[in-house]
Design a protein around this motif. Structure first.
Motif, PDB file in Angstrom:
ATOM      1  N   TRP A   1      93.449  82.239  82.153  1.00 46.39           N
ATOM      2  CA  TRP A   1      95.757  83.064  81.732  1.00 46.39           C
ATOM      3  C   TRP A   1      95.645  81.936  83.737  1.00 46.39           C
ATOM      4  O   TRP A   1      97.082  81.879  83.351  1.00 46.39           O
ATOM      5  CB  TRP A   1      94.940  84.463  81.909  1.00 46.39           C
ATOM      6  N   LEU A   2      95.075  82.297  84.825  1.00 47.36           N
ATOM      7  CA  LEU A   2      95.699  82.239  85.558  1.00 47.36           C
ATOM      8  C   LEU A   2      96.303  80.690  85.792  1.00 47.36           C
ATOM      9  O   LEU A   2      96.939  80.359  86.227  1.00 47.36           O
ATOM     10  CB  LEU A   2      95.085  82.371  86.833  1.00 47.36           C
ATOM     11  N   LEU A   3      94.773  79.885  85.422  1.00 46.98           N
ATOM     12  CA  LEU A   3      95.085  78.506  85.327  1.00 46.98           C
ATOM     13  C   LEU A   3      96.419  78.187  84.247  1.00 46.98           C
ATOM     14  O   LEU A   3      96.530  76.473  84.339  1.00 46.98           O
ATOM     15  CB  LEU A   3      93.407  77.476  84.987  1.00 46.98           C
ATOM     16  N   ALA A   4      96.396  78.607  82.855  1.00 53.58           N
ATOM     17  CA  ALA A   4      97.929  78.319  82.236  1.00 53.58           C
ATOM     18  C   ALA A   4      99.220  78.710  82.734  1.00 53.58           C
ATOM     19  O   ALA A   4      98.885  77.747  81.867  1.00 53.58           O
ATOM     20  CB  ALA A   4      97.282  79.191  80.512  1.00 53.58           C
ATOM     21  N   ASP A   5      98.309  79.194  83.838  1.00 55.93           N
ATOM     22  CA  ASP A   5     100.495  79.542  85.072  1.00 55.93           C
ATOM     23  C   ASP A   5     100.869  77.577  85.685  1.00 55.93           C
ATOM     24  O   ASP A   5     101.489  77.571  85.694  1.00 55.93           O
ATOM     25  CB  ASP A   5     100.039  79.742  85.737  1.00 55.93           C
ATOM     26  N   VAL A   6      99.549  76.926  85.489  1.00 54.90           N
ATOM     27  CA  VAL A   6     100.171  75.522  85.826  1.00 54.90           C
ATOM     28  C   VAL A   6     100.633  74.948  85.233  1.00 54.90           C
ATOM     29  O   VAL A   6     101.784  74.315  86.392  1.00 54.90           O
ATOM     30  CB  VAL A   6      98.436  75.227  86.363  1.00 54.90           C
ATOM     31  N   PRO A   7     100.488  74.467  83.834  1.00 55.36           N
ATOM     32  CA  PRO A   7     101.528  73.392  83.369  1.00 55.36           C
ATOM     33  C   PRO A   7     102.636  74.219  83.408  1.00 55.36           C
ATOM     34  O   PRO A   7     103.772  73.844  83.038  1.00 55.36           O
ATOM     35  CB  PRO A   7     100.618  73.506  81.999  1.00 55.36           C
ATOM     36  N   ALA A   8     102.899  75.749  83.481  1.00 56.13           N
ATOM     37  CA  ALA A   8     103.969  76.509  82.914  1.00 56.13           C
ATOM     38  C   ALA A   8     105.271  76.277  84.043  1.00 56.13           C
ATOM     39  O   ALA A   8     106.376  76.424  84.512  1.00 56.13           O
ATOM     40  CB  ALA A   8     104.470  77.743  82.482  1.00 56.13           C
ATOM     41  N   ALA A   9     104.148  76.369  85.289  1.00 56.91           N
ATOM     42  CA  ALA A   9     104.825  76.351  86.961  1.00 56.91           C
ATOM     43  C   ALA A   9     104.970  74.240  86.842  1.00 56.91           C
ATOM     44  O   ALA A   9     106.147  74.273  87.703  1.00 56.91           O
ATOM     45  CB  ALA A   9     104.043  76.143  88.250  1.00 56.91           C
ATOM     46  N   ILE A  10     104.880  73.233  86.362  1.00 58.69           N
ATOM     47  CA  ILE A  10     104.401  71.859  86.567  1.00 58.69           C
ATOM     48  C   ILE A  10     106.390  71.847  85.615  1.00 58.69           C
ATOM     49  O   ILE A  10     106.494  70.664  86.026  1.00 58.69           O
ATOM     50  CB  ILE A  10     104.252  71.547  86.026  1.00 58.69           C
ATOM     51  N   ALA A  11     106.398  72.539  84.505  1.00 62.47           N
ATOM     52  CA  ALA A  11     107.311  72.690  83.588  1.00 62.47           C
ATOM     53  C   ALA A  11     108.066  73.361  84.839  1.00 62.47           C
ATOM     54  O   ALA A  11     109.736  72.750  84.037  1.00 62.47           O
ATOM     55  CB  ALA A  11     107.041  73.294  82.937  1.00 62.47           C
TER      56      ALA A  11
END
Length: 545
Positions: free
Chosen positions: A35-45
């Motif tokens: 779940w923490l790693l899934a935050d990376v694409p959201a932060a880039i977006a």
């Protein structure tokens, strides 16, 4: 750090914590870092939407609207992902702590650890694992992968800004390693000081009558004060290291973001004093600036949880050293009321004490009701405890259903028991009655309660939903006995053991219970320890001790 302490961490604490996280944390321990790693694409977006939206604003709000929608969706996704990661970490920590507490409590209840060591291990030691499993373990994987993914995204827009961030990761990592090494030893010392204080306090409370008899209150108070001050000093040292390391980490994080901001700003203004192979526009510069702080967000999260790791490793050194809990004894069940035979039984609680029984013999036929009658101290309760494995068999043998009790193990599943001090747990009256038979229906529980004369309690306290505290507040001694009898009635076991079932009852109440005892004993092999001649008269046979 001392070499031996570091070796203990590598050889004992860390492998133990890793095993506990996998076995106790379960699926939640594996999903929390994802779940923490899934935050990376959201932060880039989010950063991309912000950069493109700012670039489109001069052309009007309609041109920027799609990017504003992207910003909102990315922000909502980041909030949801953070919540799911926290929930998964909390579930993993709860499972790991439950397993560790079961093992530590089993060692304590089995007599393998005692005193303050048991208290510190079961309470403080287990709770110290929470942050490690819930926060540090998920953050560790995210801190190793997420910064590199974000730097790679920044490199698409500006390779030089990505290189600056990559280079500043080196001092950041060195500071974390140095701070972790310093905090580990301080955390270990703090945990040991806490264990010493817990043990000292518990031992002094146990010895309070002796302390008062010898007028040693001043000495005990001074000793406790010294131990408490030592714990306070060690706690301050841990906090000092934590604050210093946090300040150093924030400095390098702010410095790296500032360097990126200076580079992007001077590049946009074309004022760089040296040539660079790229010329930034507003979109690329804003994207890099918006995403630069995200490089250090996973590392900040890891640094914030680093103290949790040190505390957990210090506690793990104690928890991992606890003796493994003994496997539960095999449980025996009987389809019909069994015969019970005591053959030359000797029971002595200590080698230097006179035995309670010496060469005792008794045969109980299947379905027979035997009353054990005798004065206090004659051993009635000891015989019942012997069947339950609560009293030591020094010599002889107990045979149940044709099998030696030592071979059968525990016969508790086949025993309905009503003791002198029924256990009362916080909860409703129904919950306490259902301890004997968790699968009982509400109607069955109510019938058992009314059968033993708890009608007054049900009427006065709101029925089966009446709340009881751990002391059984509101129940008299006689009502506690009735509670124990109701449990015995509720459990359909082929063996019934009753220990002073009518004690604390007046003559009228005792007379009212006699018919209930007869009903409860039907179809069971029954042993009743009692002082009452009236209760003994119900038995098929009376054995006077």
């Amino acid at each position: 750090m001392p070499v031996s302490f570091t070796a203990d961490l590598d050889a004992v604490a860390r492998p133990w914590l890793k095993t506990l996280s996998k076995s106790g944390g379960g699926r939640a321990a594996r999903t929390a870092p994802l779940w923490l790693l899934a935050d990376v694409p959201a932060a880039i977006a989010f950063a991309a939407g912000l950069a493109l939206g700012v670039d489109a604003l001069p052309r009007g709000l309609p041109a920027a609207a799609p990017w504003l929608v992207l910003i909102a969706l990315a922000a909502a996704a980041r909030g949801l992902l953070a919540r799911r990661a926290a929930q998964a970490g909390a579930r993993a920590a709860a499972g790991a702590k439950a397993q560790a507490r079961r093992d530590a409590a089993a060692s304590a209840l089995g007599g393998r650890i005692t005193g303050g060591e048991a208290l510190a291990a079961v309470v403080e030691g287990v709770e110290a694992l929470d942050g490690h499993v819930a926060r540090f373990e998920p953050a560790k994987l995210a801190a190793a992968v997420a910064p590199l993914l974000i730097i790679a995204a920044i490199a698409v827009a500006t390779p030089l800004a990505a290189a600056i961030l990559l280079l500043t990761l080196i001092p950041f990592g060195l500071v974390m390693a140095l701070a972790g090494g310093a905090a580990a030893e301080e955390s270990r010392r703090q945990f040991l000081a806490l264990a010493r204080l817990s043990g000292l306090f518990l031992d002094r409370v146990r010895a309070l009558p002796v302390v008062l008899a010898f007028q040693a209150e001043g000495t005990v108070t001074r000793d406790l004060g010294v131990a408490a001050d030592d714990l306070a000093r060690r706690t301050i040292r841990v906090l000092r290291v934590a604050f210093l390391s946090s300040g150093a980490l924030e400095f390098f994080a702010a410095l790296s973001v500032a360097l990126v901001a200076v580079y992007c700003g001077f590049n946009l203004l074309r004022l760089l004093p040296f040539p660079v192979p790229e010329q930034l526009d507003l979109k690329r510069a804003f994207f890099a600036l918006a995403l630069a702080p995200e490089v250090y967000a996973p590392l900040r999260r890891l640094a914030a949880a680093y103290h949790d790791r040190q505390a957990a490793e210090a506690a793990a050194l104690t928890l991992a050293a606890l003796p493994a809990p003994a496997p539960p004894p095999p449980a025996a069940t009987f389809a019909a009321p069994p015969a019970i035979r005591f053959q030359a039984v000797t029971v002595a609680y200590a080698p230097d004490e006179a035995p309670v029984f010496d060469g005792f013999d008794l045969d109980v036929a299947p379905g027979e009701v035997v009353a054990l009658l005798g004065p206090s101290g004659s051993g009635k309760t000891t015989l019942l405890n012997l069947l339950l494995g609560l009293a030591p068999l020094s010599a002889g043998e107990v045979v149940v259903g044709g099998e030696r009790l030592s071979h059968l193990g525990s016969i508790a599943p086949s025993v309905a028991w009503a003791g002198q001090s029924p256990v009362v747990l916080p909860g409703t009256l129904a919950d306490n009655l259902a301890l004997a038979r968790p699968g009982a229906t509400r109607d069955e529980i109510e019938r058992a309660a009314r059968a033993v004369g708890l009608d007054a309690v049900l009427a006065a306290r709101g029925g089966l939903d009446a709340r009881l505290d751990e002391r059984g507040g509101g129940l008299s001694g006689g009502e506690r006995r009735r509670l124990g009898l109701a449990r015995a009635l509720l459990k359909p076991a082929p063996i019934l053991l009753l220990d002073e079932p009518t004690a604390d009852l007046d003559a009228a109440s005792e007379q009212a219970l006699l018919s209930i005892l007869v009903e409860a004993a039907k179809g069971r092999t029954t042993l009743i320890a009692t002082h009452s001649e009236a209760v003994a008269a119900l038995a098929d046979r009376v054995v006077r001790l």
